[in-house]
Design a protein around this motif. Sequence first.
Motif, PDB file in Angstrom:
ATOM      1  N   ALA A  37       0.873  -1.268   0.058  1.00  0.00           N
ATOM      2  CA  ALA A  37       0.040   0.054   0.056  1.00  0.00           C
ATOM      3  C   ALA A  37       0.898   1.329  -0.008  1.00  0.00           C
ATOM      4  CB  ALA A  37      -0.899  -0.072   1.169  1.00  0.00           C
ATOM      5  N   PHE A  38       1.934   1.100   0.792  1.00  0.00           N
ATOM      6  CA  PHE A  38       2.837   2.495   0.776  1.00  0.00           C
ATOM      7  C   PHE A  38       3.377   2.725  -0.541  1.00  0.00           C
ATOM      8  CE2 PHE A  38       6.869   4.246   1.287  1.00  0.00           C
ATOM      9  CZ  PHE A  38       6.792   5.141   1.970  1.00  0.00           C
ATOM     10  N   ALA A  39       4.062   1.415  -1.178  1.00  0.00           N
ATOM     11  CA  ALA A  39       4.818   1.620  -2.238  1.00  0.00           C
ATOM     12  C   ALA A  39       3.872   2.366  -3.356  1.00  0.00           C
ATOM     13  CB  ALA A  39       5.466   0.194  -2.590  1.00  0.00           C
ATOM     14  N   ALA A  40       2.702   1.651  -3.441  1.00  0.00           N
ATOM     15  CA  ALA A  40       1.775   1.932  -4.632  1.00  0.00           C
ATOM     16  C   ALA A  40       1.337   3.524  -4.609  1.00  0.00           C
ATOM     17  CB  ALA A  40       0.471   1.373  -4.332  1.00  0.00           C
ATOM     18  N   MET A  41       1.285   4.077  -3.347  1.00  0.00           N
ATOM     19  CA  MET A  41       0.849   5.467  -3.230  1.00  0.00           C
ATOM     20  C   MET A  41       2.324   6.340  -3.507  1.00  0.00           C
ATOM     21  SD  MET A  41      -1.468   7.751  -0.522  1.00  0.00           S
ATOM     22  CE  MET A  41      -2.653   7.160  -1.444  1.00  0.00           C
ATOM     23  N   ALA A  42       3.360   5.791  -2.755  1.00  0.00           N
ATOM     24  CA  ALA A  42       4.417   6.571  -2.634  1.00  0.00           C
ATOM     25  C   ALA A  42       5.339   6.773  -4.008  1.00  0.00           C
ATOM     26  CB  ALA A  42       5.353   5.940  -1.803  1.00  0.00           C
ATOM     27  N   PHE A  43       5.009   5.477  -4.906  1.00  0.00           N
ATOM     28  CA  PHE A  43       5.599   5.518  -6.152  1.00  0.00           C
ATOM     29  C   PHE A  43       5.042   6.317  -7.280  1.00  0.00           C
ATOM     30  CE2 PHE A  43       8.257   1.945  -4.750  1.00  0.00           C
ATOM     31  CZ  PHE A  43       9.377   2.418  -4.568  1.00  0.00           C
ATOM     32  N   ALA A  44       3.468   6.227  -7.182  1.00  0.00           N
ATOM     33  CA  ALA A  44       2.325   6.951  -8.060  1.00  0.00           C
ATOM     34  C   ALA A  44       2.447   8.539  -7.932  1.00  0.00           C
ATOM     35  CB  ALA A  44       1.122   6.433  -7.921  1.00  0.00           C
ATOM     36  N   ALA A  45       2.629   8.917  -6.599  1.00  0.00           N
ATOM     37  CA  ALA A  45       2.688  10.181  -6.330  1.00  0.00           C
ATOM     38  C   ALA A  45       3.516  11.232  -7.319  1.00  0.00           C
ATOM     39  CB  ALA A  45       2.640  10.618  -4.740  1.00  0.00           C
ATOM     40  N   MET A  70     -11.180  -5.306  -6.416  1.00  0.00           N
ATOM     41  CA  MET A  70     -11.804  -4.998  -4.783  1.00  0.00           C
ATOM     42  C   MET A  70     -12.921  -5.801  -4.706  1.00  0.00           C
ATOM     43  SD  MET A  70     -10.178  -1.097  -4.056  1.00  0.00           S
ATOM     44  CE  MET A  70     -11.158  -1.082  -2.584  1.00  0.00           C
ATOM     45  N   VAL A  71     -13.986  -5.557  -5.732  1.00  0.00           N
ATOM     46  CA  VAL A  71     -15.411  -6.040  -5.414  1.00  0.00           C
ATOM     47  C   VAL A  71     -15.097  -7.343  -5.528  1.00  0.00           C
ATOM     48  CG1 VAL A  71     -17.438  -6.326  -6.677  1.00  0.00           C
ATOM     49  CG2 VAL A  71     -16.439  -3.906  -6.551  1.00  0.00           C
ATOM     50  N   THR A  72     -14.537  -7.973  -6.436  1.00  0.00           N
ATOM     51  CA  THR A  72     -14.293  -9.179  -6.481  1.00  0.00           C
ATOM     52  C   THR A  72     -13.825  -9.915  -5.341  1.00  0.00           C
ATOM     53  OG1 THR A  72     -14.143  -9.134  -9.040  1.00  0.00           O
ATOM     54  CG2 THR A  72     -13.594 -11.181  -7.830  1.00  0.00           C
ATOM     55  N   SER A  73     -12.775  -9.442  -4.876  1.00  0.00           N
ATOM     56  CA  SER A  73     -11.945  -9.948  -3.609  1.00  0.00           C
ATOM     57  C   SER A  73     -13.018  -9.882  -2.503  1.00  0.00           C
ATOM     58  CB  SER A  73     -10.834  -9.333  -3.474  1.00  0.00           C
ATOM     59  OG  SER A  73      -9.973  -9.333  -4.524  1.00  0.00           O
ATOM     60  N   ALA A  74     -13.528  -8.814  -2.154  1.00  0.00           N
ATOM     61  CA  ALA A  74     -14.343  -8.972  -1.094  1.00  0.00           C
ATOM     62  C   ALA A  74     -15.673  -9.850  -1.199  1.00  0.00           C
ATOM     63  CB  ALA A  74     -15.176  -7.212  -0.727  1.00  0.00           C
ATOM     64  N   ALA A  75     -16.263  -9.893  -2.275  1.00  0.00           N
ATOM     65  CA  ALA A  75     -17.280 -10.816  -2.370  1.00  0.00           C
ATOM     66  C   ALA A  75     -16.890 -12.330  -2.449  1.00  0.00           C
ATOM     67  CB  ALA A  75     -17.847 -10.590  -3.778  1.00  0.00           C
ATOM     68  N   VAL A  76     -15.662 -12.590  -2.828  1.00  0.00           N
ATOM     69  CA  VAL A  76     -15.295 -13.909  -2.786  1.00  0.00           C
ATOM     70  C   VAL A  76     -14.401 -14.431  -1.360  1.00  0.00           C
ATOM     71  CG1 VAL A  76     -13.777 -15.661  -3.861  1.00  0.00           C
ATOM     72  CG2 VAL A  76     -14.822 -14.032  -5.083  1.00  0.00           C
ATOM     73  N   VAL A 154      -5.783  -2.874  -1.372  1.00  0.00           N
ATOM     74  CA  VAL A 154      -5.010  -1.963  -1.672  1.00  0.00           C
ATOM     75  C   VAL A 154      -4.564  -1.100  -2.930  1.00  0.00           C
ATOM     76  CG1 VAL A 154      -4.123  -2.224   0.920  1.00  0.00           C
ATOM     77  CG2 VAL A 154      -2.761  -2.812  -1.247  1.00  0.00           C
ATOM     78  N   SER A 155      -5.109  -1.979  -3.953  1.00  0.00           N
ATOM     79  CA  SER A 155      -4.655  -1.498  -5.279  1.00  0.00           C
ATOM     80  C   SER A 155      -4.917  -0.487  -5.829  1.00  0.00           C
ATOM     81  CB  SER A 155      -5.299  -2.822  -6.243  1.00  0.00           C
ATOM     82  OG  SER A 155      -6.523  -2.757  -6.409  1.00  0.00           O
ATOM     83  N   ALA A 182      -0.135   7.259   2.592  1.00  0.00           N
ATOM     84  CA  ALA A 182       0.646   6.012   2.147  1.00  0.00           C
ATOM     85  C   ALA A 182       1.020   5.167   3.348  1.00  0.00           C
ATOM     86  CB  ALA A 182       2.030   6.520   1.610  1.00  0.00           C
ATOM     87  N   ALA A 183       1.409   5.644   4.273  1.00  0.00           N
ATOM     88  CA  ALA A 183       1.841   4.953   5.465  1.00  0.00           C
ATOM     89  C   ALA A 183       0.931   4.507   6.468  1.00  0.00           C
ATOM     90  CB  ALA A 183       2.935   5.420   6.279  1.00  0.00           C
ATOM     91  N   GLY A 184      -0.302   5.568   6.556  1.00  0.00           N
ATOM     92  CA  GLY A 184      -1.399   5.537   7.402  1.00  0.00           C
ATOM     93  C   GLY A 184      -1.787   3.867   7.462  1.00  0.00           C
ATOM     94  N   LEU A 185      -2.128   3.337   6.093  1.00  0.00           N
ATOM     95  CA  LEU A 185      -2.938   2.162   6.227  1.00  0.00           C
ATOM     96  C   LEU A 185      -2.100   1.005   7.046  1.00  0.00           C
ATOM     97  CD1 LEU A 185      -4.935   0.670   3.316  1.00  0.00           C
ATOM     98  CD2 LEU A 185      -3.121  -0.845   4.353  1.00  0.00           C
ATOM     99  N   GLY A 186      -0.935   0.940   6.655  1.00  0.00           N
ATOM    100  CA  GLY A 186       0.140  -0.001   7.351  1.00  0.00           C
ATOM    101  C   GLY A 186      -0.017   0.206   8.826  1.00  0.00           C
ATOM    102  N   ILE A 187       0.222   1.359   9.170  1.00  0.00           N
ATOM    103  CA  ILE A 187       0.301   1.698  10.813  1.00  0.00           C
ATOM    104  C   ILE A 187      -0.864   1.036  11.413  1.00  0.00           C
ATOM    105  CG2 ILE A 187       0.259   3.566  12.427  1.00  0.00           C
ATOM    106  CD1 ILE A 187       1.872   5.043  10.374  1.00  0.00           C
ATOM    107  N   ALA A 188      -2.235   1.558  10.959  1.00  0.00           N
ATOM    108  CA  ALA A 188      -3.320   1.105  11.444  1.00  0.00           C
ATOM    109  C   ALA A 188      -3.415  -0.366  11.285  1.00  0.00           C
ATOM    110  CB  ALA A 188      -4.491   2.046  10.806  1.00  0.00           C
ATOM    111  N   ALA A 189      -3.017  -0.917  10.181  1.00  0.00           N
ATOM    112  CA  ALA A 189      -3.272  -2.474   9.974  1.00  0.00           C
ATOM    113  C   ALA A 189      -2.522  -3.343  11.131  1.00  0.00           C
ATOM    114  CB  ALA A 189      -3.082  -2.876   8.730  1.00  0.00           C
ATOM    115  N   ILE A 190      -1.281  -2.903  11.267  1.00  0.00           N
ATOM    116  CA  ILE A 190      -0.291  -3.504  12.282  1.00  0.00           C
ATOM    117  C   ILE A 190      -0.766  -3.509  13.838  1.00  0.00           C
ATOM    118  CG2 ILE A 190       1.791  -3.686  13.167  1.00  0.00           C
ATOM    119  CD1 ILE A 190       3.072  -2.940  10.228  1.00  0.00           C
ATOM    120  N   VAL A 191      -1.240  -2.297  13.721  1.00  0.00           N
ATOM    121  CA  VAL A 191      -1.674  -2.204  15.532  1.00  0.00           C
ATOM    122  C   VAL A 191      -3.017  -2.881  15.692  1.00  0.00           C
ATOM    123  CG1 VAL A 191      -2.582  -0.204  16.980  1.00  0.00           C
ATOM    124  CG2 VAL A 191      -0.556   0.321  15.514  1.00  0.00           C
TER     125      VAL A 191
END
Length: 273
Positions: A37-45, A70-76, A154-155, A182-191
């Motif tokens: 998630a961090f890399a996707a946003m950090a490199f696209a910015a 995302m729709v498919t993954s959540a549904a499956v 996170v795509s 970019a980093a916030g998702l990982g921070i919240a996820a790990i905690v």
Amino acid sequence: MNRSTAIGVGSVVVLVTLSAYAVATQAWKLLVVSWAAFAAMAFAAPIGARSRTEHAEGLVWGYGLASGAMVTSAAVFLVPQAIGHHPQFGGFGIAFGILAGFGAHTVGHRFAHMDLPMDRTVTELSAHAISAGAIIGIVYGNIDVGVGLGLAIVSHKGPAGYAAARRLSGKGESVYPLLLPAAGLGIAAIVSSAVSLPATGAFRGIVFGFASGVFLHVAMDFLPRCEIGSEIHDLLSVEDDHAHAVLDRLRLHAAVSTVVGGAAVFGAWILVG
């Protein structure tokens, strides 16, 4: 370094520190998702910040592929978990998650009228990243799911980072504050991965149903909308009378890209299975 940039850089330091905890607890899947998630946003910015030409078609495909996956993954991978724990409570959880996602997105518009230490777009992306990360952490901390689910969820960070950076750069502002979402998702996820849910079927049905509903809402919110006044329309440098024709063409790309995103998840599931 201004305050918003310092917050962004500081969030990366926090993510690195928490990653050491994830390594110690062998939360490898969550670690991969967090840094993806961090890399996707950090490199696209930076790409978005340097962009001065029309890239509407690329953004349509970026959002379309991400939302379809995302729709498919959540549904499956999430909806069956919720229903499996408890059909009725799981269903209620899905409904509450979709409604809560819509409510949070709608109320979040109030950020535009508040005096905040950073850009409104960055603030909204950060709130979204932290809430999504908290749910991802609870999911990975309590059920055995593959890394593909998290990567699909996170795509959207890549196209979101590109669009936000392009907007900030257009106003002459720095893109470094985007390090926070970019980093916030990982921070919240790990905690939040340390939270252990009660084993009752009804409770877990509500929780995993809620997670499913939130991610379904996020996925639908990122569906590429090729309408006058939309983010896609803002990228076009053509006259309004010609914009309608361009948007009609982009709608076909939007429809195809979402199907391709969903098919990609299906294909990966077949290969892994």
